[in-house]
Design a protein around this motif. Sequence first.
Motif, PDB file in Angstrom:
ATOM      1  N   ILE A 290       0.901  -1.247   0.564  1.00 43.58           N
ATOM      2  CA  ILE A 290      -0.013   0.012  -0.423  1.00 43.58           C
ATOM      3  C   ILE A 290       0.865   1.077  -0.233  1.00 43.58           C
ATOM      4  CG2 ILE A 290      -1.443   1.283   1.693  1.00 43.58           C
ATOM      5  CD1 ILE A 290      -3.513  -0.924   2.011  1.00 43.58           C
ATOM      6  N   PHE A 291       0.265   2.240  -0.476  1.00 43.00           N
ATOM      7  CA  PHE A 291       1.297   3.263  -0.722  1.00 43.00           C
ATOM      8  C   PHE A 291       0.465   4.678   0.016  1.00 43.00           C
ATOM      9  CE2 PHE A 291       3.237   0.831  -4.331  1.00 43.00           C
ATOM     10  CZ  PHE A 291       4.609   1.049  -4.243  1.00 43.00           C
ATOM     11  N   HIS A 292       0.920   5.218   0.653  1.00 41.83           N
ATOM     12  CA  HIS A 292       0.772   6.717   1.149  1.00 41.83           C
ATOM     13  C   HIS A 292       1.276   8.343   0.768  1.00 41.83           C
ATOM     14  CE1 HIS A 292       4.038   7.062   3.907  1.00 41.83           C
ATOM     15  NE2 HIS A 292       3.803   5.329   4.062  1.00 41.83           N
ATOM     16  N   ALA A 293       0.265   8.820   1.531  1.00 37.30           N
ATOM     17  CA  ALA A 293       0.691  10.844   0.747  1.00 37.30           C
ATOM     18  C   ALA A 293       2.277  10.111   2.328  1.00 37.30           C
ATOM     19  CB  ALA A 293      -0.091  11.260   1.711  1.00 37.30           C
ATOM     20  N   GLY A 294       3.046  11.609   2.155  1.00 38.23           N
ATOM     21  CA  GLY A 294       4.266  11.975   2.751  1.00 38.23           C
ATOM     22  C   GLY A 294       5.607  10.872   2.710  1.00 38.23           C
ATOM     23  N   PRO A 295       5.799  11.348   3.336  1.00 39.43           N
ATOM     24  CA  PRO A 295       7.513  10.805   4.087  1.00 39.43           C
ATOM     25  C   PRO A 295       7.103   9.627   4.004  1.00 39.43           C
ATOM     26  CG  PRO A 295       7.160  12.256   5.731  1.00 39.43           C
ATOM     27  CD  PRO A 295       5.729  12.505   4.636  1.00 39.43           C
TER      28      PRO A 295
ATOM     29  N   GLN B  19     -13.715  19.708  -6.043  1.00 42.64           N
ATOM     30  CA  GLN B  19     -12.139  19.553  -6.202  1.00 42.64           C
ATOM     31  C   GLN B  19     -11.833  18.269  -7.669  1.00 42.64           C
ATOM     32  OE1 GLN B  19     -10.472  22.081  -6.153  1.00 42.64           O
ATOM     33  NE2 GLN B  19      -9.285  21.100  -3.839  1.00 42.64           N
ATOM     34  N   PHE B  20     -12.527  17.842  -8.687  1.00 44.19           N
ATOM     35  CA  PHE B  20     -12.628  16.484  -9.202  1.00 44.19           C
ATOM     36  C   PHE B  20     -11.116  16.831 -10.317  1.00 44.19           C
ATOM     37  CE2 PHE B  20     -12.955  13.208 -12.923  1.00 44.19           C
ATOM     38  CZ  PHE B  20     -13.039  12.626 -12.335  1.00 44.19           C
ATOM     39  N   PHE B  21     -10.893  18.062 -10.044  1.00 47.17           N
ATOM     40  CA  PHE B  21      -9.674  18.238 -11.402  1.00 47.17           C
ATOM     41  C   PHE B  21      -8.626  18.326 -10.518  1.00 47.17           C
ATOM     42  CE2 PHE B  21      -6.010  20.309 -13.829  1.00 47.17           C
ATOM     43  CZ  PHE B  21      -6.392  19.237 -14.929  1.00 47.17           C
ATOM     44  N   LEU B  22      -8.203  18.579  -9.274  1.00 48.69           N
ATOM     45  CA  LEU B  22      -7.031  18.889  -7.993  1.00 48.69           C
ATOM     46  C   LEU B  22      -6.391  17.101  -8.827  1.00 48.69           C
ATOM     47  CD1 LEU B  22      -5.407  19.743  -5.777  1.00 48.69           C
ATOM     48  CD2 LEU B  22      -6.294  18.043  -4.549  1.00 48.69           C
ATOM     49  N   ASN B  23      -6.656  16.270  -8.958  1.00 51.01           N
ATOM     50  CA  ASN B  23      -5.689  14.512  -8.591  1.00 51.01           C
ATOM     51  C   ASN B  23      -5.304  14.187 -10.319  1.00 51.01           C
ATOM     52  OD1 ASN B  23      -7.133  14.761  -6.654  1.00 51.01           O
ATOM     53  ND2 ASN B  23      -7.047  12.196  -6.844  1.00 51.01           N
ATOM     54  N   PHE B  24      -6.211  15.072 -11.296  1.00 51.94           N
ATOM     55  CA  PHE B  24      -5.389  15.239 -12.142  1.00 51.94           C
ATOM     56  C   PHE B  24      -3.436  16.482 -12.541  1.00 51.94           C
ATOM     57  CE2 PHE B  24      -9.384  14.012 -13.502  1.00 51.94           C
ATOM     58  CZ  PHE B  24      -8.780  12.926 -14.589  1.00 51.94           C
ATOM     59  N   ALA B  25      -3.726  17.884 -11.477  1.00 52.94           N
ATOM     60  CA  ALA B  25      -3.583  18.903 -11.565  1.00 52.94           C
ATOM     61  C   ALA B  25      -2.097  18.100 -11.079  1.00 52.94           C
ATOM     62  CB  ALA B  25      -3.643  19.931 -10.734  1.00 52.94           C
ATOM     63  N   MET B  26      -2.368  17.136  -9.433  1.00 47.16           N
ATOM     64  CA  MET B  26      -1.560  16.534  -8.874  1.00 47.16           C
ATOM     65  C   MET B  26      -0.195  16.213 -10.212  1.00 47.16           C
ATOM     66  SD  MET B  26      -3.120  15.646  -5.184  1.00 47.16           S
ATOM     67  CE  MET B  26      -2.133  14.804  -4.859  1.00 47.16           C
TER      68      MET B  26
ATOM     69  N   GLY C  22      -1.326  10.509  -3.593  1.00 45.98           N
ATOM     70  CA  GLY C  22      -2.597  11.057  -4.013  1.00 45.98           C
ATOM     71  C   GLY C  22      -3.136  12.403  -2.841  1.00 45.98           C
ATOM     72  N   PRO C  23      -3.870  12.799  -2.706  1.00 44.75           N
ATOM     73  CA  PRO C  23      -4.305  13.553  -1.663  1.00 44.75           C
ATOM     74  C   PRO C  23      -5.286  13.010  -0.443  1.00 44.75           C
ATOM     75  CG  PRO C  23      -6.559  13.388  -3.435  1.00 44.75           C
ATOM     76  CD  PRO C  23      -5.495  12.366  -4.319  1.00 44.75           C
ATOM     77  N   MET C  24      -4.442  13.769   0.347  1.00 47.61           N
ATOM     78  CA  MET C  24      -4.871  13.411   1.942  1.00 47.61           C
ATOM     79  C   MET C  24      -4.391  12.388   2.321  1.00 47.61           C
ATOM     80  SD  MET C  24      -6.074  16.670   2.638  1.00 47.61           S
ATOM     81  CE  MET C  24      -6.616  16.219   4.495  1.00 47.61           C
TER      82      MET C  24
ATOM     83  N   PRO D  45      -2.869  17.207  12.038  1.00 46.19           N
ATOM     84  CA  PRO D  45      -1.793  18.606  11.230  1.00 46.19           C
ATOM     85  C   PRO D  45      -1.815  18.054  10.329  1.00 46.19           C
ATOM     86  CG  PRO D  45      -0.644  16.591  13.667  1.00 46.19           C
ATOM     87  CD  PRO D  45      -2.397  15.834  13.380  1.00 46.19           C
ATOM     88  N   ASP D  46      -0.577  18.539   9.297  1.00 40.65           N
ATOM     89  CA  ASP D  46      -1.036  18.569   7.944  1.00 40.65           C
ATOM     90  C   ASP D  46      -0.550  17.323   7.611  1.00 40.65           C
ATOM     91  OD1 ASP D  46      -1.213  20.561   5.474  1.00 40.65           O
ATOM     92  OD2 ASP D  46       0.656  20.921   5.643  1.00 40.65           O
ATOM     93  N   ILE D  47      -1.742  17.205   6.392  1.00 41.04           N
ATOM     94  CA  ILE D  47      -1.009  15.824   5.144  1.00 41.04           C
ATOM     95  C   ILE D  47      -1.371  16.118   4.347  1.00 41.04           C
ATOM     96  CG2 ILE D  47      -4.076  15.585   6.169  1.00 41.04           C
ATOM     97  CD1 ILE D  47      -2.865  12.371   6.534  1.00 41.04           C
ATOM     98  N   GLY D  48      -1.391  15.070   2.900  1.00 37.95           N
ATOM     99  CA  GLY D  48      -1.825  14.641   2.005  1.00 37.95           C
ATOM    100  C   GLY D  48       0.086  15.229   0.966  1.00 37.95           C
ATOM    101  N   ASP D  49       0.107  14.235  -0.788  1.00 35.15           N
ATOM    102  CA  ASP D  49       1.296  14.614  -1.558  1.00 35.15           C
ATOM    103  C   ASP D  49      -0.101  15.927  -2.215  1.00 35.15           C
ATOM    104  OD1 ASP D  49       2.660  12.941  -0.999  1.00 35.15           O
ATOM    105  OD2 ASP D  49       1.255  10.946  -2.218  1.00 35.15           O
ATOM    106  N   SER D  50      -0.837  16.948  -1.922  1.00 33.83           N
ATOM    107  CA  SER D  50      -0.866  17.681  -2.897  1.00 33.83           C
ATOM    108  C   SER D  50      -0.691  18.918  -2.780  1.00 33.83           C
ATOM    109  CB  SER D  50      -2.658  17.742  -2.052  1.00 33.83           C
ATOM    110  OG  SER D  50      -2.491  18.193  -0.601  1.00 33.83           O
ATOM    111  N   ALA D  51       0.772  18.681  -1.708  1.00 36.43           N
ATOM    112  CA  ALA D  51       2.252  19.594  -1.640  1.00 36.43           C
ATOM    113  C   ALA D  51       2.626  19.985  -3.436  1.00 36.43           C
ATOM    114  CB  ALA D  51       2.493  20.090  -0.029  1.00 36.43           C
TER     115      ALA D  51
END
Lengths: 58, 417
Positions: free
Chosen positions: B41-46, B226-233, B98-100, B296-302
């Motif tokens: 399983i892959f997850h956001a962040g480090p 927010q549907f397009f966010l994942n495309f933009a990411m 992936g977001p969040m 606290p802050d979460i997600g690859d969306s940065a």
Amino acid sequence: MVSSPNELFNQPLAVINIGLKIFAEALQEQAVPCVHVDWRPPAGGDSNLLAILAKLNS
Amino acid sequence: MKAKIDNANATALQRMLDSQPVWVDVKAAHEVIPAMDKYQIFHAGPPVSWEEMCQPMQGAIVAALKYEGLATSTDEAFALASSGKIKFSPCHEARAVGPMTGIISYSMPVLVVENKTFGNLAFSTINEGAGDVLRFGAYSDNAVHRLIWMEKVLAPALKAAVNKMEGLSLKVIMAQALQMGDELHMRNQASSALFIKTMAKPLAEVVDDNKKLQEIMAFLTQNNDQFFLNFAMAAQKATADAAHGIEYSTLVTTIARNGVNVGIRVSGLGDQWFTAPAPPVDGLYFTGFSAADANPDIGDSAIMETCGLGGLAMAAAPAVVRFLGAGTYRDALKYTNDMYEITVGENPHFAMPNLDFRGTPMGIDIRKVIETSITPVINTAIVSSKAGVGMIGAGVARAPLSMFEQALLAFVEKLNL
């Protein structure tokens, strides 16, 4: 050329504040014209980081 | 040394600017991530272990294990997740985002984005819309059923449509949306509308079943801004990866958070993460919630901020300022203007009308961050610290300075200076 501090403070002041914004705000609240410059010491004043930056920028 | 670093950064910046991310396909995660198996399983962040994870991330993993059929109940899924049989890795290490919570499991359909200029691929999950959703840590039957519907109905339709179109340029949509008031992280109203306008006819052409087409159009057009966010990411990930691995470059190519820690990676420092505790998010809360409820802050969306959008482009999006509780529009201008202090260039393809069409700040330089003590500003959703509660607000976070200090120290150590 202002010859003495007393003479300086006896005329309308226009202030340039560099660094801590609170000083600019205090003057602005007293209707003293003041321009604030958002400045802080490079690398927060950390001498170790400054030395590293100097190496990288040499 | 300065000339070497400046030249390397100029190369990295140019590769970001020259990138042409194009959405080319939709595939199952295991089809695009080499040697992926069902117990990965892959997850956001480090990197983060199961024991260290925040509750929303654990909840999302439970949802994924139920979705994959590896567990038939919530209790069974928690037991499996904590058994040591599941391997957890950062999305970023698999060219994905992936977001969040950012959870990607074996069967999940992912958007495939190709950087046409350099040939590298990037992947992202498909946005689930609002409500009971895995990305916010929900593991209810509703959340799992939605994932199954996305795999069986939505993904095949998107795949068929984009294949028929022979790809869709994401940079074009992003540039237009920026001029229509999106910053493309917390505001994707324009980009999602442009996307749906573009895709409506191709989708109608490839989906024969009228009931399915109605379901898809309802999903895309109702409560899904927010549907397009994942495309933009995925587009930003393909762009950032093209600038990664340039020797002597001090530009940041990853900013990502796992809800416990936030990490950065730097172009000239390989795949090493530099981490710090994930910061709290300063923002506005939905009725009934407060900062005491927030994770606290979460997600690859940065990844949006990593390549100059989101918080870095806040000046382009007056409407997002109040939503984030980020003060006045004057504050938004200051956020963006500050970001020019820590970047090495501007992106003329992403022009902001409110700044007289100035390009977005591009190429975050760790030297400049350290010198100025100004850190990247990240626009973000706020998730409840309890799994399954979901989004409870939105706001602004600051990437901690200590990560950049660690990276700078690693840089001089690598160069033996």
